[in-house]
Design an enzyme around this catalytic site. Structure first.
Site, PDB file in Angstrom:
ATOM      1  N   THR A  45       0.825  -1.208   0.000  1.00 39.23           N
ATOM      2  CA  THR A  45       0.000   0.000   0.000  1.00 39.23           C
ATOM      3  C   THR A  45       0.858   1.256   0.000  1.00 39.23           C
ATOM      4  O   THR A  45       0.486   2.271  -0.600  1.00 39.23           O
ATOM      5  CB  THR A  45      -0.960  -0.006   1.200  1.00 39.23           C
ATOM      6  OG1 THR A  45      -1.956  -1.012   0.993  1.00 39.23           O
ATOM      7  CG2 THR A  45      -1.657   1.341   1.375  1.00 39.23           C
ATOM      8  N   HIS A  48       1.607   2.050  -3.384  1.00 41.85           N
ATOM      9  CA  HIS A  48       0.430   2.612  -4.045  1.00 41.85           C
ATOM     10  C   HIS A  48       0.191   4.062  -3.627  1.00 41.85           C
ATOM     11  O   HIS A  48      -0.251   4.891  -4.437  1.00 41.85           O
ATOM     12  CB  HIS A  48      -0.811   1.771  -3.731  1.00 41.85           C
ATOM     13  CG  HIS A  48      -0.778   0.393  -4.328  1.00 41.85           C
ATOM     14  ND1 HIS A  48      -0.196   0.121  -5.551  1.00 41.85           N
ATOM     15  CD2 HIS A  48      -1.256  -0.799  -3.865  1.00 41.85           C
ATOM     16  CE1 HIS A  48      -0.318  -1.170  -5.823  1.00 41.85           C
ATOM     17  NE2 HIS A  48      -0.954  -1.745  -4.819  1.00 41.85           N
TER      18      HIS A  48
END
Length: 346
Positions: A45, A48
Protein backbone atom coordinates in the site's frame (compact mmCIF):
# COMPACT_ATOMS: atom_id res chain seq x y z
CA UNK A 1 13.06 14.14 14.55
CA UNK A 2 13.81 12.26 11.31
CA UNK A 3 10.89 11.31 9.09
CA UNK A 4 10.49 9.87 5.57
CA UNK A 5 8.20 12.23 3.64
CA UNK A 6 6.34 11.99 0.36
CA UNK A 7 6.48 15.36 -1.44
CA UNK A 8 4.97 14.38 -4.79
CA UNK A 9 3.43 11.29 -6.35
CA UNK A 10 5.79 9.30 -8.53
CA UNK A 11 6.34 5.91 -10.14
CA UNK A 12 10.08 6.10 -9.37
CA UNK A 13 10.41 4.11 -6.16
CA UNK A 14 14.16 4.71 -5.87
CA UNK A 15 13.42 8.37 -5.10
CA UNK A 16 9.98 8.07 -3.53
CA UNK A 17 10.56 9.55 -0.08
CA UNK A 18 12.85 12.17 1.41
CA UNK A 19 14.29 11.67 4.89
CA UNK A 20 14.30 15.04 6.63
CA UNK A 21 14.05 16.76 10.00
CA UNK A 22 10.53 17.69 11.17
CA UNK A 23 8.95 18.64 14.47
CA UNK A 24 8.19 15.69 16.73
CA UNK A 25 4.48 15.25 17.59
CA UNK A 26 3.18 15.93 21.08
CA UNK A 27 0.07 14.82 22.94
CA UNK A 28 -2.25 17.75 22.35
CA UNK A 29 -5.61 16.00 22.75
CA UNK A 30 -6.76 14.30 25.94
CA UNK A 31 -6.77 10.84 24.29
CA UNK A 32 -3.53 11.25 22.32
CA UNK A 33 -0.76 8.69 22.61
CA UNK A 34 2.71 9.49 21.24
CA UNK A 35 4.69 6.36 20.38
CA UNK A 36 8.43 6.18 19.93
CA UNK A 37 8.64 3.96 16.85
CA UNK A 38 10.67 0.77 17.22
CA UNK A 39 9.54 -0.68 13.91
CA UNK A 40 7.26 0.25 11.00
CA UNK A 41 6.43 -2.25 8.28
CA UNK A 42 6.68 -1.31 4.62
CA UNK A 43 3.56 -2.41 2.78
CA UNK A 44 2.56 -2.66 -0.87
CA UNK A 45 0.00 0.00 0.00
CA UNK A 46 2.90 2.37 0.66
CA UNK A 47 3.97 1.86 -2.95
CA UNK A 48 0.43 2.61 -4.05
CA UNK A 49 0.36 5.77 -1.91
CA UNK A 50 3.62 6.90 -3.53
CA UNK A 51 2.04 6.33 -6.95
CA UNK A 52 -0.99 8.46 -6.02
CA UNK A 53 -3.43 5.56 -6.18
CA UNK A 54 -5.07 6.56 -2.89
CA UNK A 55 -5.47 10.26 -3.69
CA UNK A 56 -8.99 9.81 -5.08
CA UNK A 57 -10.15 7.65 -2.16
CA UNK A 58 -8.93 9.53 0.93
CA UNK A 59 -7.93 13.14 1.63
CA UNK A 60 -4.16 13.54 1.36
CA UNK A 61 -2.10 16.67 1.86
CA UNK A 62 1.54 16.51 0.81
CA UNK A 63 4.17 16.41 2.16
CA UNK A 64 3.09 13.36 4.15
CA UNK A 65 5.00 10.97 6.38
CA UNK A 66 4.12 7.43 5.31
CA UNK A 67 4.00 4.29 7.46
CA UNK A 68 0.84 2.59 8.75
CA UNK A 69 2.23 -0.63 10.32
CA UNK A 70 3.57 0.79 13.55
CA UNK A 71 4.79 -0.44 16.91
CA UNK A 72 6.95 1.01 19.64
CA UNK A 73 7.13 2.38 23.16
CA UNK A 74 4.65 4.87 24.62
CA UNK A 75 6.51 8.16 25.02
CA UNK A 76 3.69 10.51 26.08
CA UNK A 77 -0.03 10.32 26.80
CA UNK A 78 -2.90 12.76 26.93
CA UNK A 79 -4.45 13.61 30.28
CA UNK A 80 -7.41 11.21 29.91
CA UNK A 81 -5.46 8.13 28.77
CA UNK A 82 -5.75 5.23 31.22
CA UNK A 83 -5.16 2.01 29.24
CA UNK A 84 -1.45 2.54 28.54
CA UNK A 85 1.36 4.45 30.20
CA UNK A 86 4.78 5.82 29.32
CA UNK A 87 7.38 3.13 28.72
CA UNK A 88 4.84 0.48 27.70
CA UNK A 89 5.32 -1.41 24.39
CA UNK A 90 2.34 -1.20 22.04
CA UNK A 91 1.16 -2.22 18.60
CA UNK A 92 -0.90 0.41 16.77
CA UNK A 93 -4.15 -0.42 15.03
CA UNK A 94 -3.88 1.27 11.60
CA UNK A 95 -6.63 3.84 12.21
CA UNK A 96 -7.57 6.39 14.83
CA UNK A 97 -11.30 6.15 15.49
CA UNK A 98 -13.80 8.32 17.35
CA UNK A 99 -15.68 5.62 19.28
CA UNK A 100 -19.02 7.45 19.13
CA UNK A 101 -20.30 7.05 15.56
CA UNK A 102 -22.58 4.11 14.73
CA UNK A 103 -19.89 1.98 12.99
CA UNK A 104 -17.57 2.41 15.98
CA UNK A 105 -20.31 1.39 18.38
CA UNK A 106 -20.84 -1.71 16.25
CA UNK A 107 -17.13 -2.52 16.49
CA UNK A 108 -16.45 -1.82 12.81
CA UNK A 109 -13.36 0.33 13.31
CA UNK A 110 -12.48 0.66 9.63
CA UNK A 111 -15.89 2.16 8.85
CA UNK A 112 -15.53 4.96 11.41
CA UNK A 113 -17.20 8.09 10.08
CA UNK A 114 -14.43 10.27 11.55
CA UNK A 115 -11.50 8.01 10.81
CA UNK A 116 -7.92 9.25 10.64
CA UNK A 117 -5.39 6.92 9.01
CA UNK A 118 -1.73 7.62 9.88
CA UNK A 119 0.38 7.06 6.79
CA UNK A 120 -2.54 7.69 4.42
CA UNK A 121 -4.43 10.75 5.70
CA UNK A 122 -2.13 11.87 8.51
CA UNK A 123 1.56 11.58 9.27
CA UNK A 124 2.56 7.98 9.88
CA UNK A 125 5.31 5.93 11.44
CA UNK A 126 8.28 6.15 9.08
CA UNK A 127 9.65 8.52 11.69
CA UNK A 128 11.08 8.50 15.16
CA UNK A 129 7.71 9.32 16.76
CA UNK A 130 4.03 8.84 15.85
CA UNK A 131 0.94 10.46 17.29
CA UNK A 132 -2.08 8.17 17.50
CA UNK A 133 -4.90 7.82 20.03
CA UNK A 134 -5.84 5.57 22.92
CA UNK A 135 -8.40 3.60 20.92
CA UNK A 136 -5.67 2.51 18.49
CA UNK A 137 -3.00 1.08 20.79
CA UNK A 138 -2.81 -2.60 21.76
CA UNK A 139 -0.53 -3.32 24.75
CA UNK A 140 2.02 -6.01 23.93
CA UNK A 141 2.78 -9.04 26.10
CA UNK A 142 6.10 -9.27 27.90
CA UNK A 143 8.91 -10.51 25.70
CA UNK A 144 7.37 -9.41 22.39
CA UNK A 145 9.69 -7.10 20.44
CA UNK A 146 7.67 -4.24 18.88
CA UNK A 147 9.90 -4.23 15.78
CA UNK A 148 9.25 -7.93 15.24
CA UNK A 149 5.48 -7.55 15.41
CA UNK A 150 4.98 -4.17 13.68
CA UNK A 151 3.73 -5.52 10.31
CA UNK A 152 0.85 -7.24 12.09
CA UNK A 153 -0.66 -3.75 12.45
CA UNK A 154 -1.84 -4.00 8.84
CA UNK A 155 -0.49 -7.07 7.03
CA UNK A 156 -1.28 -9.32 9.96
CA UNK A 157 -4.70 -7.97 10.85
CA UNK A 158 -5.74 -7.84 7.18
CA UNK A 159 -4.74 -11.46 6.61
CA UNK A 160 -6.39 -12.50 9.88
CA UNK A 161 -9.61 -10.63 9.03
CA UNK A 162 -9.86 -12.38 5.65
CA UNK A 163 -9.05 -15.79 7.12
CA UNK A 164 -11.58 -15.34 9.92
CA UNK A 165 -14.31 -14.78 7.32
CA UNK A 166 -13.13 -17.75 5.28
CA UNK A 167 -12.87 -20.10 8.27
CA UNK A 168 -16.55 -19.52 9.04
CA UNK A 169 -17.28 -21.23 5.69
CA UNK A 170 -14.71 -24.05 5.93
CA UNK A 171 -15.46 -27.54 7.16
CA UNK A 172 -12.76 -30.11 7.95
CA UNK A 173 -11.41 -31.50 4.71
CA UNK A 174 -12.51 -28.54 2.57
CA UNK A 175 -9.88 -26.95 0.36
CA UNK A 176 -8.66 -23.39 0.86
CA UNK A 177 -6.39 -21.76 -1.72
CA UNK A 178 -3.90 -19.05 -0.75
CA UNK A 179 -2.82 -16.96 -3.74
CA UNK A 180 0.52 -15.24 -3.13
CA UNK A 181 2.78 -16.16 -0.22
CA UNK A 182 4.41 -12.79 0.38
CA UNK A 183 4.13 -10.30 3.21
CA UNK A 184 0.41 -10.96 3.74
CA UNK A 185 0.10 -14.46 2.33
CA UNK A 186 2.65 -16.07 4.63
CA UNK A 187 0.58 -14.80 7.57
CA UNK A 188 -2.61 -16.03 5.93
CA UNK A 189 -1.25 -19.56 5.58
CA UNK A 190 -0.43 -19.67 9.28
CA UNK A 191 -3.80 -18.27 10.34
CA UNK A 192 -5.60 -20.83 8.20
CA UNK A 193 -3.50 -23.63 9.67
CA UNK A 194 -4.15 -22.44 13.22
CA UNK A 195 -7.87 -21.73 12.82
CA UNK A 196 -9.21 -24.47 10.54
CA UNK A 197 -8.95 -28.12 9.56
CA UNK A 198 -9.00 -27.33 5.84
CA UNK A 199 -6.51 -28.53 3.25
CA UNK A 200 -4.34 -25.54 2.35
CA UNK A 201 -3.00 -25.14 -1.18
CA UNK A 202 -0.67 -22.20 -1.83
CA UNK A 203 0.06 -20.62 -5.22
CA UNK A 204 3.18 -18.57 -5.90
CA UNK A 205 5.61 -18.41 -8.83
CA UNK A 206 8.61 -17.96 -6.52
CA UNK A 207 10.23 -21.16 -5.31
CA UNK A 208 11.32 -19.52 -2.04
CA UNK A 209 7.72 -18.47 -1.38
CA UNK A 210 6.42 -21.98 -2.07
CA UNK A 211 8.99 -23.46 0.27
CA UNK A 212 7.98 -20.95 2.94
CA UNK A 213 4.30 -21.86 2.45
CA UNK A 214 4.87 -25.56 3.11
CA UNK A 215 7.12 -24.75 6.05
CA UNK A 216 4.37 -22.64 7.61
CA UNK A 217 1.51 -25.10 7.19
CA UNK A 218 0.39 -25.40 3.56
CA UNK A 219 -0.35 -28.98 2.51
CA UNK A 220 0.87 -28.30 -1.02
CA UNK A 221 2.43 -25.37 -2.88
CA UNK A 222 2.04 -24.92 -6.65
CA UNK A 223 3.66 -22.74 -9.30
CA UNK A 224 0.78 -21.14 -11.24
CA UNK A 225 3.08 -20.39 -14.18
CA UNK A 226 3.95 -24.06 -14.79
CA UNK A 227 1.66 -26.33 -12.76
CA UNK A 228 -1.89 -27.22 -13.80
CA UNK A 229 -3.50 -25.60 -10.79
CA UNK A 230 -7.08 -26.35 -11.83
CA UNK A 231 -6.35 -30.06 -12.28
CA UNK A 232 -4.45 -30.23 -9.00
CA UNK A 233 -7.36 -28.72 -7.05
CA UNK A 234 -9.91 -30.90 -8.83
CA UNK A 235 -7.88 -33.97 -7.91
CA UNK A 236 -7.50 -32.79 -4.32
CA UNK A 237 -11.24 -32.12 -3.93
CA UNK A 238 -12.70 -34.94 -6.04
CA UNK A 239 -13.80 -32.39 -8.58
CA UNK A 240 -15.76 -30.09 -6.28
CA UNK A 241 -13.24 -27.22 -6.18
CA UNK A 242 -11.95 -24.96 -3.44
CA UNK A 243 -14.49 -23.71 -0.92
CA UNK A 244 -12.47 -20.57 -0.13
CA UNK A 245 -9.87 -18.62 -2.11
CA UNK A 246 -7.76 -16.00 -0.36
CA UNK A 247 -6.17 -13.75 -2.96
CA UNK A 248 -3.29 -11.78 -1.47
CA UNK A 249 -2.25 -10.47 -4.90
CA UNK A 250 -5.43 -8.98 -6.38
CA UNK A 251 -4.22 -8.72 -9.98
CA UNK A 252 -6.36 -9.25 -13.07
CA UNK A 253 -4.79 -12.69 -13.43
CA UNK A 254 -5.44 -13.81 -9.86
CA UNK A 255 -9.02 -12.53 -9.56
CA UNK A 256 -9.76 -14.54 -12.73
CA UNK A 257 -8.94 -17.74 -10.80
CA UNK A 258 -12.22 -17.62 -8.89
CA UNK A 259 -14.52 -19.19 -11.50
CA UNK A 260 -11.85 -21.76 -12.38
CA UNK A 261 -11.07 -22.95 -8.87
CA UNK A 262 -14.06 -22.29 -6.63
CA UNK A 263 -16.57 -24.85 -5.47
CA UNK A 264 -20.29 -24.13 -5.69
CA UNK A 265 -21.09 -21.46 -3.12
CA UNK A 266 -17.40 -20.63 -2.75
CA UNK A 267 -15.87 -17.26 -1.97
CA UNK A 268 -12.93 -15.43 -3.55
CA UNK A 269 -11.56 -13.02 -0.95
CA UNK A 270 -9.76 -10.10 -2.59
CA UNK A 271 -7.10 -8.96 -0.11
CA UNK A 272 -4.33 -7.61 -2.32
CA UNK A 273 -5.39 -5.04 -4.86
CA UNK A 274 -4.32 -3.17 -7.96
CA UNK A 275 -6.12 -5.21 -10.60
CA UNK A 276 -9.75 -5.64 -11.59
CA UNK A 277 -12.51 -8.22 -11.51
CA UNK A 278 -13.55 -8.98 -15.09
CA UNK A 279 -16.30 -11.58 -14.93
CA UNK A 280 -19.74 -11.77 -16.53
CA UNK A 281 -22.59 -11.48 -14.03
CA UNK A 282 -23.71 -15.01 -14.93
CA UNK A 283 -20.46 -16.29 -13.41
CA UNK A 284 -21.66 -15.05 -10.02
CA UNK A 285 -25.09 -16.57 -10.48
CA UNK A 286 -23.90 -19.95 -11.73
CA UNK A 287 -22.61 -21.68 -8.61
CA UNK A 288 -23.14 -18.58 -6.45
CA UNK A 289 -19.50 -17.51 -6.53
CA UNK A 290 -18.93 -14.43 -4.36
CA UNK A 291 -16.08 -11.94 -4.49
CA UNK A 292 -15.49 -10.48 -1.04
CA UNK A 293 -13.29 -7.50 -0.27
CA UNK A 294 -11.09 -7.16 2.80
CA UNK A 295 -10.43 -3.81 4.49
CA UNK A 296 -7.91 -4.37 7.30
CA UNK A 297 -9.87 -5.49 10.39
CA UNK A 298 -11.28 -4.62 13.78
CA UNK A 299 -9.33 -3.58 16.86
CA UNK A 300 -10.54 -6.72 18.62
CA UNK A 301 -9.20 -8.84 15.75
CA UNK A 302 -5.78 -7.29 16.25
CA UNK A 303 -5.99 -8.37 19.90
CA UNK A 304 -6.90 -11.89 18.73
CA UNK A 305 -3.96 -11.95 16.34
CA UNK A 306 -1.58 -10.88 19.12
CA UNK A 307 -2.92 -13.84 21.13
CA UNK A 308 -2.03 -16.20 18.26
CA UNK A 309 1.44 -14.65 18.11
CA UNK A 310 1.90 -15.06 21.87
CA UNK A 311 0.92 -18.74 21.56
CA UNK A 312 3.47 -19.26 18.80
CA UNK A 313 0.87 -20.07 16.12
CA UNK A 314 1.79 -17.14 13.88
CA UNK A 315 5.27 -15.74 13.25
CA UNK A 316 6.45 -13.00 10.95
CA UNK A 317 9.38 -13.40 8.59
CA UNK A 318 10.93 -9.95 8.54
CA UNK A 319 14.05 -8.11 7.43
CA UNK A 320 15.00 -4.86 9.15
CA UNK A 321 16.17 -1.72 7.38
CA UNK A 322 17.33 1.68 8.57
CA UNK A 323 15.21 4.72 7.78
CA UNK A 324 17.90 5.88 5.35
CA UNK A 325 17.32 2.71 3.26
CA UNK A 326 13.63 3.36 2.80
CA UNK A 327 13.69 3.97 -0.96
CA UNK A 328 15.73 0.80 -1.45
CA UNK A 329 12.93 -1.08 0.31
CA UNK A 330 10.29 0.57 -1.88
CA UNK A 331 12.16 -0.40 -5.04
CA UNK A 332 12.82 -3.97 -3.91
CA UNK A 333 9.18 -4.52 -3.02
CA UNK A 334 8.09 -3.08 -6.36
CA UNK A 335 10.18 -5.78 -8.07
CA UNK A 336 9.07 -8.60 -5.76
CA UNK A 337 12.52 -8.98 -4.22
CA UNK A 338 11.47 -9.12 -0.55
CA UNK A 339 10.40 -12.36 1.08
CA UNK A 340 8.14 -11.92 4.07
CA UNK A 341 7.98 -8.36 5.39
CA UNK A 342 10.34 -5.38 5.47
CA UNK A 343 10.49 -3.41 8.72
CA UNK A 344 11.87 0.12 8.94
CA UNK A 345 13.64 0.85 12.25
CA UNK A 346 13.94 4.64 12.75
Amino acid sequence: MRAARLHEYTDQMDEALTVEEVDAPTATAADDVVVEIEGAGWCQTDNHVVEGMWAEYVPQELPLTLGHENAGIVAETGENVTTVEEGQPVLCHPVMTCGTCRPCRQGEDMYCENVAFPGLTHDGGFAEYLRTNERAVVPLPDGVDPADIAPHADAGITAYHAVKKAVAELNPGDAAVVVGVGGLGHIGVQCLDAMSAADILALDPKQSARELATELGADRALDPTSDDVTAAIENRTDGTGAQQILDFVGSDETTALGPELAAAGGDHHVVGYGGHVHEPSQTLVDGELAYRGTLVGQYTELQELVALVERGDVELRTTRYDLAEINTVAEQLEHGEIDGRAVITP
